[in-house]
Motif scaffolding. Structure first.
Motif, PDB file in Angstrom:
ATOM      1  N   TYR A  17      22.860 -14.303 -25.563  1.00  0.00           N
ATOM      2  CA  TYR A  17      22.142 -13.871 -24.364  1.00  0.00           C
ATOM      3  C   TYR A  17      20.996 -12.969 -24.802  1.00  0.00           C
ATOM      4  O   TYR A  17      21.218 -11.974 -25.496  1.00  0.00           O
ATOM      5  CB  TYR A  17      23.099 -13.127 -23.421  1.00  0.00           C
ATOM      6  N   LEU A  18      19.769 -13.347 -24.435  1.00  0.00           N
ATOM      7  CA  LEU A  18      18.592 -12.535 -24.792  1.00  0.00           C
ATOM      8  C   LEU A  18      18.462 -11.408 -23.780  1.00  0.00           C
ATOM      9  O   LEU A  18      18.289 -11.656 -22.584  1.00  0.00           O
ATOM     10  CB  LEU A  18      17.338 -13.407 -24.765  1.00  0.00           C
ATOM     11  N   THR A  19      18.579 -10.193 -24.260  1.00  0.00           N
ATOM     12  CA  THR A  19      18.550  -9.028 -23.373  1.00  0.00           C
ATOM     13  C   THR A  19      18.069  -7.798 -24.134  1.00  0.00           C
ATOM     14  O   THR A  19      18.386  -7.643 -25.324  1.00  0.00           O
ATOM     15  CB  THR A  19      19.971  -8.750 -22.806  1.00  0.00           C
ATOM     16  N   PRO A  20      17.327  -6.915 -23.445  1.00  0.00           N
ATOM     17  CA  PRO A  20      16.919  -5.680 -24.142  1.00  0.00           C
ATOM     18  C   PRO A  20      18.119  -4.821 -24.533  1.00  0.00           C
ATOM     19  O   PRO A  20      17.976  -3.882 -25.315  1.00  0.00           O
ATOM     20  CB  PRO A  20      16.037  -4.959 -23.127  1.00  0.00           C
ATOM     21  N   GLN A  21      19.309  -5.144 -24.007  1.00  0.00           N
ATOM     22  CA  GLN A  21      20.517  -4.378 -24.355  1.00  0.00           C
ATOM     23  C   GLN A  21      21.180  -4.881 -25.640  1.00  0.00           C
ATOM     24  O   GLN A  21      22.243  -4.377 -26.021  1.00  0.00           O
ATOM     25  CB  GLN A  21      21.539  -4.467 -23.217  1.00  0.00           C
ATOM     26  N   TYR A  55      24.660 -10.642 -28.133  1.00  0.00           N
ATOM     27  CA  TYR A  55      23.592 -10.093 -27.285  1.00  0.00           C
ATOM     28  C   TYR A  55      22.450  -9.706 -28.219  1.00  0.00           C
ATOM     29  O   TYR A  55      22.638  -8.881 -29.111  1.00  0.00           O
ATOM     30  CB  TYR A  55      24.092  -8.861 -26.531  1.00  0.00           C
ATOM     31  N   ILE A  56      21.280 -10.317 -28.011  1.00  0.00           N
ATOM     32  CA  ILE A  56      20.170 -10.052 -28.935  1.00  0.00           C
ATOM     33  C   ILE A  56      18.910  -9.640 -28.167  1.00  0.00           C
ATOM     34  O   ILE A  56      18.544 -10.253 -27.161  1.00  0.00           O
ATOM     35  CB  ILE A  56      19.887 -11.279 -29.832  1.00  0.00           C
ATOM     36  N   SER A  57      18.247  -8.604 -28.679  1.00  0.00           N
ATOM     37  CA  SER A  57      16.973  -8.121 -28.134  1.00  0.00           C
ATOM     38  C   SER A  57      15.891  -8.411 -29.168  1.00  0.00           C
ATOM     39  O   SER A  57      16.157  -8.436 -30.364  1.00  0.00           O
ATOM     40  CB  SER A  57      17.073  -6.608 -27.908  1.00  0.00           C
ATOM     41  N   ILE A  58      14.662  -8.627 -28.698  1.00  0.00           N
ATOM     42  CA  ILE A  58      13.578  -8.792 -29.690  1.00  0.00           C
ATOM     43  C   ILE A  58      12.783  -7.504 -29.851  1.00  0.00           C
ATOM     44  O   ILE A  58      11.779  -7.475 -30.561  1.00  0.00           O
ATOM     45  CB  ILE A  58      12.642  -9.981 -29.368  1.00  0.00           C
ATOM     46  N   GLY A  59      13.205  -6.427 -29.223  1.00  0.00           N
ATOM     47  CA  GLY A  59      12.503  -5.154 -29.405  1.00  0.00           C
ATOM     48  C   GLY A  59      12.712  -4.255 -28.205  1.00  0.00           C
ATOM     49  O   GLY A  59      13.164  -4.701 -27.150  1.00  0.00           O
ATOM     50  N   ASP A  60      12.371  -2.990 -28.383  1.00  0.00           N
ATOM     51  CA  ASP A  60      12.624  -2.010 -27.331  1.00  0.00           C
ATOM     52  C   ASP A  60      11.513  -1.979 -26.286  1.00  0.00           C
ATOM     53  O   ASP A  60      10.746  -0.999 -26.196  1.00  0.00           O
ATOM     54  CB  ASP A  60      12.842  -0.623 -27.962  1.00  0.00           C
ATOM     55  N   TYR A  61      11.407  -3.049 -25.562  1.00  0.00           N
ATOM     56  CA  TYR A  61      10.489  -3.161 -24.425  1.00  0.00           C
ATOM     57  C   TYR A  61      11.085  -4.228 -23.522  1.00  0.00           C
ATOM     58  O   TYR A  61      11.926  -5.010 -23.961  1.00  0.00           O
ATOM     59  CB  TYR A  61       9.076  -3.550 -24.881  1.00  0.00           C
ATOM     60  N   VAL A  62      10.654  -4.249 -22.256  1.00  0.00           N
ATOM     61  CA  VAL A  62      11.276  -5.187 -21.312  1.00  0.00           C
ATOM     62  C   VAL A  62      10.289  -6.267 -20.884  1.00  0.00           C
ATOM     63  O   VAL A  62       9.183  -5.970 -20.436  1.00  0.00           O
ATOM     64  CB  VAL A  62      11.819  -4.436 -20.079  1.00  0.00           C
ATOM     65  N   LEU A  63      10.698  -7.515 -21.052  1.00  0.00           N
ATOM     66  CA  LEU A  63       9.885  -8.658 -20.624  1.00  0.00           C
ATOM     67  C   LEU A  63      10.400  -9.149 -19.270  1.00  0.00           C
ATOM     68  O   LEU A  63      11.472  -8.744 -18.824  1.00  0.00           O
ATOM     69  CB  LEU A  63       9.982  -9.771 -21.665  1.00  0.00           C
ATOM     70  N   THR A  64       9.634 -10.050 -18.643  1.00  0.00           N
ATOM     71  CA  THR A  64      10.031 -10.500 -17.306  1.00  0.00           C
ATOM     72  C   THR A  64      11.176 -11.509 -17.340  1.00  0.00           C
ATOM     73  O   THR A  64      11.790 -11.797 -16.329  1.00  0.00           O
ATOM     74  CB  THR A  64       8.835 -11.149 -16.573  1.00  0.00           C
ATOM     75  N   GLY A  65      11.450 -12.061 -18.505  1.00  0.00           N
ATOM     76  CA  GLY A  65      12.540 -13.023 -18.605  1.00  0.00           C
ATOM     77  C   GLY A  65      12.912 -13.241 -20.054  1.00  0.00           C
ATOM     78  O   GLY A  65      12.246 -12.738 -20.963  1.00  0.00           O
ATOM     79  N   GLY A  66      13.965 -14.028 -20.290  1.00  0.00           N
ATOM     80  CA  GLY A  66      14.452 -14.240 -21.651  1.00  0.00           C
ATOM     81  C   GLY A  66      13.782 -15.387 -22.388  1.00  0.00           C
ATOM     82  O   GLY A  66      14.109 -15.658 -23.543  1.00  0.00           O
ATOM     83  N   GLU A  67      12.848 -16.082 -21.723  1.00  0.00           N
ATOM     84  CA  GLU A  67      12.274 -17.288 -22.361  1.00  0.00           C
ATOM     85  C   GLU A  67      11.435 -16.942 -23.598  1.00  0.00           C
ATOM     86  O   GLU A  67      11.596 -17.575 -24.644  1.00  0.00           O
ATOM     87  CB  GLU A  67      11.431 -18.096 -21.360  1.00  0.00           C
ATOM     88  N   LEU A  68      10.523 -15.974 -23.456  1.00  0.00           N
ATOM     89  CA  LEU A  68       9.707 -15.624 -24.636  1.00  0.00           C
ATOM     90  C   LEU A  68      10.597 -15.103 -25.773  1.00  0.00           C
ATOM     91  O   LEU A  68      10.445 -15.537 -26.918  1.00  0.00           O
ATOM     92  CB  LEU A  68       8.599 -14.631 -24.271  1.00  0.00           C
ATOM     93  N   PRO A  69      11.553 -14.186 -25.484  1.00  0.00           N
ATOM     94  CA  PRO A  69      12.468 -13.780 -26.554  1.00  0.00           C
ATOM     95  C   PRO A  69      13.221 -14.966 -27.175  1.00  0.00           C
ATOM     96  O   PRO A  69      13.388 -15.023 -28.394  1.00  0.00           O
ATOM     97  CB  PRO A  69      13.431 -12.823 -25.852  1.00  0.00           C
ATOM     98  N   ALA A  70      13.629 -15.936 -26.351  1.00  0.00           N
ATOM     99  CA  ALA A  70      14.350 -17.099 -26.903  1.00  0.00           C
ATOM    100  C   ALA A  70      13.439 -17.879 -27.841  1.00  0.00           C
ATOM    101  O   ALA A  70      13.863 -18.334 -28.908  1.00  0.00           O
ATOM    102  CB  ALA A  70      14.843 -18.002 -25.767  1.00  0.00           C
TER     103      ALA A  70
HETATM  104  N1  ADE Z   1      14.620  -9.920 -21.844  1.00  0.00           N
HETATM  105  C1  ADE Z   1      13.758  -9.016 -21.348  1.00  0.00           C
HETATM  106  N2  ADE Z   1      13.310  -8.207 -22.302  1.00  0.00           N
HETATM  107  C2  ADE Z   1      13.897  -8.609 -23.457  1.00  0.00           C
HETATM  108  C3  ADE Z   1      13.860  -8.157 -24.797  1.00  0.00           C
HETATM  109  N3  ADE Z   1      13.117  -7.130 -25.184  1.00  0.00           N
HETATM  110  N4  ADE Z   1      14.601  -8.820 -25.716  1.00  0.00           N
HETATM  111  C4  ADE Z   1      15.367  -9.851 -25.343  1.00  0.00           C
HETATM  112  N5  ADE Z   1      15.457 -10.311 -24.098  1.00  0.00           N
HETATM  113  C5  ADE Z   1      14.734  -9.708 -23.151  1.00  0.00           C
END
Ligand code: ADE
Length: 248
Positions: free
Chosen positions: A91-95, A135-150
């Motif tokens: 699951y792509l998430t900032p967490q 649970y994977i994040s691509i960095g400490d910022y929040v995007l509008t969805g998980g598609e770009l991180p995926a």
């Molecule tokens: N979804 C929103 N922000 C994200 C992030 N930084 N990394 C992964 N998924 C995200």
């Protein structure tokens, strides 16, 4: 490697079909199967989001469509493989754990991988508990969805899958391969805007070139990423000839 993506925007993944990834897909080294979670909506309006219990702004992706979409993907993989293997679902998430080369290399060993992209304010916790393994994040910022991180994850992982890069594009001789940033590089012409290519690179002396490049890597890392430099210093030591060797 087969990558299955659960998303509300499958068309976004069409952009991966060009360049190096496109070649890997054409050569059947990697497949990207983007599945629309909305196809698993259980109401006539194809709605997949609802209000959050307890109040608060924004909508949440509901558990059931995500669960059914995941089940369909897993069932399909297991039927194809004629067995029941444990399949990692990210699951792509900032967490999540912040993505780095090591994690990408580890995931590249999987034959099948499922990615889950969230939208709105997130996804009902209960379906995450039942489906997600990482649970994977691509960095400490929040995007509008998980598609770009995926997509970032897919690109990073793919480079470690055998056959995706040819020798010239090798994944091992670049930034981070030893925990250091890559040295500066130059191509023709020899003089551009009155800037000359460093003499040593034209000396033909392979050993000296390698030494220079390593020193440049060290300097660049110390200057631009002191955090990585400190890590390098803690995991390496100098041998009797003054060369850095791995310590840990
Ligand atoms: N979804 C929103 N922000 C994200 C992030 N930084 N990394 C992964 N998924 C995200």
């Amino acid at each position: 490697m087969n990558i299955h993506v659960m998303t509300l925007f499958p068309e976004m993944f069409d952009s991966l079909k060009s360049s190096i990834l496109g070649r890997a897909i054409k050569n059947n080294i990697i497949s990207i199967n983007a599945v629309n979670i909305r196809d698993y909506a259980f109401n006539k309006h194809n709605k997949v989001d609802d209000y959050t219990y307890g109040g608060g702004a924004g909508m949440l992706m509901q558990a059931e469509p995500v669960f059914q979409c995941h089940k369909a993907i897993i069932d399909c993989i297991n039927t194809d493989l004629d067995q029941n293997i444990k399949i990692r679902t990210v699951y792509l998430t900032p967490q999540g754990t912040v993505l780095n080369q090591e994690l990408a290399m580890e995931l590249a060993k999987e034959e099948e991988l499922v990615l889950l992209c969230g939208h709105y304010e997130g996804i009902d916790e209960r379906v995450l508990e039942e489906t997600v393994t990482d649970y994977i994040s691509i960095g400490d910022y929040v995007l509008t969805g998980g598609e770009l991180p995926a997509m970032v994850l897919i690109d990073t992982i793919s480079r470690f899958v055998e056959g995706v890069l040819n020798n010239d594009e090798s994944a091992m001789t670049e930034s981070f391969s030893e925990g250091l940033l890559e040295y500066p590089q130059y191509s023709r012409p020899e003089i551009w805007h009155e800037k000359k290519v460093p003499e040593i690179l034209m000396s033909g002396h392979h050993e000296n070139v390698e030494k220079w490049r390593f020193e440049q890597s060290l300097m660049r890392t110390k200057e631009r990423r002191p955090d990585l430099y400190e890590k390098f210093e803690n995991t390496h030591k100098k041998d009797k000839k003054g060369r850095w060797i791995r310590n840990i």
